[in-house]
Design a protein around this motif. Sequence first.
Motif, PDB file in Angstrom:
ATOM      1  N   ASP A   1      63.726  59.568  31.883  1.00 46.08           N
ATOM      2  CA  ASP A   1      62.362  59.210  32.317  1.00 46.08           C
ATOM      3  C   ASP A   1      61.757  60.144  33.178  1.00 46.08           C
ATOM      4  OD1 ASP A   1      62.217  56.343  31.463  1.00 46.08           O
ATOM      5  OD2 ASP A   1      63.131  55.547  33.103  1.00 46.08           O
ATOM      6  N   VAL A   2      62.164  61.406  33.054  1.00 52.50           N
ATOM      7  CA  VAL A   2      61.826  62.559  33.912  1.00 52.50           C
ATOM      8  C   VAL A   2      61.614  63.715  32.653  1.00 52.50           C
ATOM      9  CG1 VAL A   2      62.815  62.221  36.021  1.00 52.50           C
ATOM     10  CG2 VAL A   2      63.940  63.639  34.113  1.00 52.50           C
ATOM     11  N   SER A   3      60.983  64.836  32.901  1.00 51.68           N
ATOM     12  CA  SER A   3      60.737  65.975  32.113  1.00 51.68           C
ATOM     13  C   SER A   3      62.074  66.435  31.621  1.00 51.68           C
ATOM     14  CB  SER A   3      59.793  67.012  32.492  1.00 51.68           C
ATOM     15  OG  SER A   3      60.515  67.679  33.857  1.00 51.68           O
ATOM     16  N   THR A   4      62.482  66.429  30.303  1.00 50.31           N
ATOM     17  CA  THR A   4      63.818  66.829  30.029  1.00 50.31           C
ATOM     18  C   THR A   4      63.702  67.628  28.618  1.00 50.31           C
ATOM     19  OG1 THR A   4      64.310  64.485  30.563  1.00 50.31           O
ATOM     20  CG2 THR A   4      65.750  65.857  29.038  1.00 50.31           C
ATOM     21  N   LEU A   5      64.660  68.739  28.656  1.00 55.30           N
ATOM     22  CA  LEU A   5      64.637  69.758  27.713  1.00 55.30           C
ATOM     23  C   LEU A   5      66.214  69.358  27.098  1.00 55.30           C
ATOM     24  CD1 LEU A   5      63.487  72.206  26.041  1.00 55.30           C
ATOM     25  CD2 LEU A   5      65.029  73.700  27.809  1.00 55.30           C
TER      26      LEU A   5
END
Length: 405
Positions: free
Chosen positions: A160-164
């Motif tokens: 639920d967070v910015s992920t790479l």
Amino acid sequence: MQPLTFITLGNTQSSDELRVALVGTGRARLLAGCEKLNETFEEVLRLRPSAAIITVGLDDSEREFALIKELVKACPQTAIVTAARDASPALILGSMRAGAREFLQLPIMADEFRTVMERVSEFCATVESSARNGRTIAIFSGKGGAGVSFFSTNLAAAMDVSTLLVDLNLQSGDAASFLGLDTKYSLIDFVRNRARLDDALINSFVTPHSARLSLLAAPIEAHDAEDIQPHDVSEALHLLGQRYDCMVLDLQHTFDPITVAALDLADDILVLLTLDIPGIRSAKRALKIFERLGYPRQKIRLVINRWSKNIDVELKKVEAHLDEQLIGFVPNDYRKVMESINLGKPLVQADPGSKITTEIRRIANMVVDKDQPFPPQKRKRSLSTLLGRQSGTTSLELATVPETA
């Protein structure tokens, strides 16, 4: 607490000794090990680590002191630590006058090293920095075919967070197809342009999948993997980690230098295994290698993939045999998994109500909070009871699993 990042300068002996000590703390990440003075200056200037450990007394002390002065002036936010095997008063005094904040005696003594780390941490805490430093989660299995790419892709998609998602299966990466992406750039483009990287260029090499998920793909051509070195991976993960709240690393199942470089930088390592003799044996072997590499046990957790009703084995016996905690149990559903792979859509998005999705999202919620360790679990029920299934299946006898391969 944010992990500390380091660059070292020294010969092979001192570099290896420092790497083991840094990795063993569980809170330090080695970005690069340099052997030349000018190389060290360029790497520190480009990567801006928390600290640089400069081994002095190996060559020309005056040149070494000059390097320290240049680093202090050019990178005041980087703590300079000097180290030496034969530490004379003149060498210690000279390094301090040049601007080094700490001195480290080699071979390393645990108490002294711990004190130096604490002082570096205190220094870094006083330095203002706007850089984001996300959590890095490495997904690894000691054997092929355990479902690492599927699990990595879905774990990244469940965040639920910015992920790479970083595909480090350099010669046969499938993460792009699992996400249904047609990638134009990959890690090899990152490496070939490392001397002129800026925000715009870095962003162009990353392929967006959704508002919260992006991919750094494996090289499109398998032969390009030969041009990627371990220090390239360390640098890429360091720079990208400042731009995302979370990075998920899809690793190949061998302990090659590229994989070890990625594991070194991981905050947490999730070891994927299947409940069969080869799966348990490979997990046991991987845990022993992690121990030899000096990884703290608290950053390693086990996840069972493809749990099936055909095997009934008590959870506490699995944990006792591996001497490690199990934190997840991903059910087996071959049809749904293959459908999502063939569609190029993560199962957590294609079927949000499935049991697989529920479990992967639970694991994602556990790993996303970088300020909280994995919670301890005291389970005494059998695995079958935990997962709510009926009795009457074949038992796997753990005594038959060899300790080594």
